[in-house]
Design a protein around this motif. Sequence first.
Motif, mmCIF file in Angstrom:
data_model
loop_
_atom_site.group_PDB
_atom_site.id
_atom_site.type_symbol
_atom_site.label_atom_id
_atom_site.label_comp_id
_atom_site.label_asym_id
_atom_site.label_seq_id
_atom_site.Cartn_x
_atom_site.Cartn_y
_atom_site.Cartn_z
ATOM 1 N N PRO A 269 6.004 -1.268 -17.858
ATOM 2 C CA PRO A 269 5.366 -0.089 -17.990
ATOM 3 C C PRO A 269 4.019 -0.127 -17.537
ATOM 4 O O PRO A 269 3.407 -1.403 -17.495
ATOM 5 N N ALA A 270 3.449 0.969 -17.152
ATOM 6 C CA ALA A 270 2.032 0.689 -16.614
ATOM 7 C C ALA A 270 1.057 0.902 -17.892
ATOM 8 O O ALA A 270 1.631 1.653 -18.838
ATOM 9 N N PRO A 271 -0.275 0.505 -17.707
ATOM 10 C CA PRO A 271 -1.074 0.459 -18.556
ATOM 11 C C PRO A 271 -1.355 1.906 -19.127
ATOM 12 O O PRO A 271 -1.308 2.877 -18.367
ATOM 13 N N LYS A 272 -1.674 2.087 -20.362
ATOM 14 C CA LYS A 272 -2.234 3.326 -20.855
ATOM 15 C C LYS A 272 -3.484 3.842 -20.229
ATOM 16 O O LYS A 272 -3.733 5.052 -20.178
ATOM 17 N N THR A 273 -4.678 3.161 -19.964
ATOM 18 C CA THR A 273 -5.869 3.668 -19.304
ATOM 19 C C THR A 273 -6.279 2.666 -18.318
ATOM 20 O O THR A 273 -5.779 1.607 -18.118
ATOM 21 N N ALA A 274 -7.208 3.228 -17.836
ATOM 22 C CA ALA A 274 -8.124 2.464 -16.666
ATOM 23 C C ALA A 274 -8.874 1.592 -17.275
ATOM 24 O O ALA A 274 -9.523 1.696 -18.450
ATOM 25 N N THR A 275 -9.034 0.095 -16.872
ATOM 26 C CA THR A 275 -9.971 -0.844 -17.367
ATOM 27 C C THR A 275 -10.911 -1.408 -16.360
ATOM 28 O O THR A 275 -10.646 -1.592 -14.985
ATOM 29 N N PRO A 276 -11.872 -2.136 -16.480
ATOM 30 C CA PRO A 276 -12.807 -2.701 -15.537
ATOM 31 C C PRO A 276 -12.413 -4.158 -15.532
ATOM 32 O O PRO A 276 -11.566 -4.803 -16.262
ATOM 33 N N ASP A 277 -12.815 -4.661 -14.358
ATOM 34 C CA ASP A 277 -12.916 -6.021 -13.783
ATOM 35 C C ASP A 277 -14.061 -6.596 -13.091
ATOM 36 O O ASP A 277 -14.709 -5.528 -12.468
ATOM 37 N N ILE A 278 -14.629 -7.596 -13.115
ATOM 38 C CA ILE A 278 -15.659 -8.174 -12.755
ATOM 39 C C ILE A 278 -15.462 -9.118 -11.581
ATOM 40 O O ILE A 278 -14.740 -10.178 -11.864
ATOM 41 N N TYR A 279 -15.911 -8.980 -10.647
ATOM 42 C CA TYR A 279 -15.647 -10.192 -9.437
ATOM 43 C C TYR A 279 -16.819 -10.908 -8.911
ATOM 44 O O TYR A 279 -17.907 -10.296 -8.697
ATOM 45 N N LYS A 280 -16.385 -12.071 -8.293
ATOM 46 C CA LYS A 280 -17.716 -12.708 -7.883
ATOM 47 C C LYS A 280 -17.125 -12.718 -6.257
ATOM 48 O O LYS A 280 -15.878 -13.451 -6.058
ATOM 49 N N VAL A 281 -18.043 -12.536 -5.657
ATOM 50 C CA VAL A 281 -17.770 -12.654 -4.094
ATOM 51 C C VAL A 281 -18.553 -13.673 -3.458
ATOM 52 O O VAL A 281 -19.990 -13.424 -3.431
ATOM 53 N N HIS A 282 -18.189 -14.486 -2.672
ATOM 54 C CA HIS A 282 -19.200 -15.399 -2.160
ATOM 55 C C HIS A 282 -19.021 -15.776 -0.449
ATOM 56 O O HIS A 282 -18.080 -15.145 0.096
ATOM 57 N N ARG A 283 -19.997 -16.038 -0.038
ATOM 58 C CA ARG A 283 -19.909 -16.131 1.604
ATOM 59 C C ARG A 283 -19.735 -17.724 1.735
ATOM 60 O O ARG A 283 -20.413 -18.687 1.346
ATOM 61 N N GLY A 284 -18.649 -17.854 2.575
ATOM 62 C CA GLY A 284 -18.107 -19.298 2.853
ATOM 63 C C GLY A 284 -19.000 -19.975 3.939
ATOM 64 O O GLY A 284 -19.591 -19.414 4.709
ATOM 65 N N ALA A 285 -18.543 -21.241 4.479
ATOM 66 C CA ALA A 285 -19.098 -21.863 5.391
ATOM 67 C C ALA A 285 -18.918 -21.240 6.718
ATOM 68 O O ALA A 285 -19.901 -21.418 7.597
ATOM 69 N N ASP A 286 -17.675 -20.442 6.740
ATOM 70 C CA ASP A 286 -17.498 -19.640 8.208
ATOM 71 C C ASP A 286 -18.111 -18.546 8.073
ATOM 72 O O ASP A 286 -17.968 -17.866 9.206
ATOM 73 N N GLY A 287 -18.968 -18.364 7.252
ATOM 74 C CA GLY A 287 -19.742 -16.916 7.365
ATOM 75 C C GLY A 287 -19.001 -15.562 6.626
ATOM 76 O O GLY A 287 -19.636 -14.556 6.632
ATOM 77 N N LYS A 288 -17.831 -15.940 6.360
ATOM 78 C CA LYS A 288 -16.936 -14.717 5.555
ATOM 79 C C LYS A 288 -17.135 -14.525 4.226
ATOM 80 O O LYS A 288 -17.234 -15.587 3.739
ATOM 81 N N TRP A 289 -17.045 -13.472 3.893
ATOM 82 C CA TRP A 289 -17.273 -13.361 2.347
ATOM 83 C C TRP A 289 -15.788 -13.160 1.575
ATOM 84 O O TRP A 289 -14.976 -12.446 2.210
ATOM 85 N N ARG A 290 -15.693 -13.999 0.405
ATOM 86 C CA ARG A 290 -14.417 -13.773 -0.224
ATOM 87 C C ARG A 290 -14.623 -14.194 -1.644
ATOM 88 O O ARG A 290 -15.695 -14.347 -2.171
ATOM 89 N N VAL A 291 -13.871 -13.191 -2.248
ATOM 90 C CA VAL A 291 -13.722 -13.306 -3.851
ATOM 91 C C VAL A 291 -13.358 -14.603 -4.406
ATOM 92 O O VAL A 291 -12.451 -14.975 -3.878
ATOM 93 N N ASN A 292 -14.137 -15.443 -5.067
ATOM 94 C CA ASN A 292 -13.706 -16.664 -5.719
ATOM 95 C C ASN A 292 -13.591 -16.650 -7.232
ATOM 96 O O ASN A 292 -13.329 -17.407 -7.921
ATOM 97 N N ALA A 293 -13.700 -15.395 -7.981
ATOM 98 C CA ALA A 293 -13.209 -15.282 -9.291
ATOM 99 C C ALA A 293 -13.339 -13.976 -9.597
ATOM 100 O O ALA A 293 -13.993 -13.094 -9.166
ATOM 101 N N VAL A 294 -12.567 -13.672 -10.637
ATOM 102 C CA VAL A 294 -12.466 -12.330 -11.344
ATOM 103 C C VAL A 294 -12.165 -12.374 -12.925
ATOM 104 O O VAL A 294 -11.413 -13.367 -13.307
ATOM 105 N N THR A 295 -12.913 -11.538 -13.485
ATOM 106 C CA THR A 295 -12.640 -11.412 -15.200
ATOM 107 C C THR A 295 -12.159 -10.135 -15.402
ATOM 108 O O THR A 295 -12.940 -9.083 -15.379
ATOM 109 N N PRO A 296 -11.038 -10.060 -16.086
ATOM 110 C CA PRO A 296 -10.604 -8.611 -16.395
ATOM 111 C C PRO A 296 -11.308 -8.455 -17.769
ATOM 112 O O PRO A 296 -11.603 -9.148 -18.746
ATOM 113 N N GLU A 297 -11.648 -6.822 -17.885
ATOM 114 C CA GLU A 297 -12.012 -6.395 -19.213
ATOM 115 C C GLU A 297 -10.949 -5.597 -19.883
ATOM 116 O O GLU A 297 -10.125 -5.058 -19.324
ATOM 117 N N THR A 298 -11.147 -5.390 -21.143
ATOM 118 C CA THR A 298 -10.159 -4.548 -21.906
ATOM 119 C C THR A 298 -10.777 -3.124 -22.401
ATOM 120 O O THR A 298 -9.776 -2.051 -22.760
#
Length: 232
Positions: A198-227
Amino acid sequence: MKRDRVYKGLMGAFGACLLLAGCSSAQKPAALGPVGGSATGTTSTGAPATPTGATISSSSSASSAASSSSAAPAPTSVTSSNGEWSYSASVPGDADIAAALKAFQNYAAISYQMAIKVQYDSNLVTYTDGNVLSLANNFVTQERQDSLISRGPEIVKVTGVTKDGGTPPIVTITTCTDDSKLPMYSSYGPKKGQILAPAPKTATPDIYKVHRGADGKWRVNAVTPETTPCSV
């Protein structure tokens, strides 16, 4: 897409992997998108590029600061949609943050499509780092093995964004994602068409960390879900 039971560590389409693939709660998966270019190009406003088949509209808000030749551009409101997937964000006039948000939008769009199509996407390798890339592909593998498919709308709203002072900097993105109408169905066999997760009952937040790699491209390398429930 997130589910109360299946999603606990990775945003979007790959939340179920943490349950289905037995991911450790100590793992903080990565997940996000590219920079310096998108799946289909950049908008003239510098806002996140629109994924294939998406529509986008942007409008610049008035700056509250006094006009100055050295002042940063006013934030730009960005909305994008592709089928039942929709995204919105306010992009500040900061090049690093704009690039990180562009990467995030592309990741979010691709991850959703992977889940509803139960297909891998080679473009994701540009948008993810390490564990997240594995989790994303493993999620599709698990969907196929368990005859599952995600069906329904997803709304992704960026509610906050900050940049630290490191070199290179890390951008933190907070989102509110509504998957309350996005359950997982059986795609094969006697239970085909029945909801298995089943789908969740409500919308919830998430916190992402986005970093710039040695190739100059940005990528997410961490995420923390909230309830705590949030609103899109």
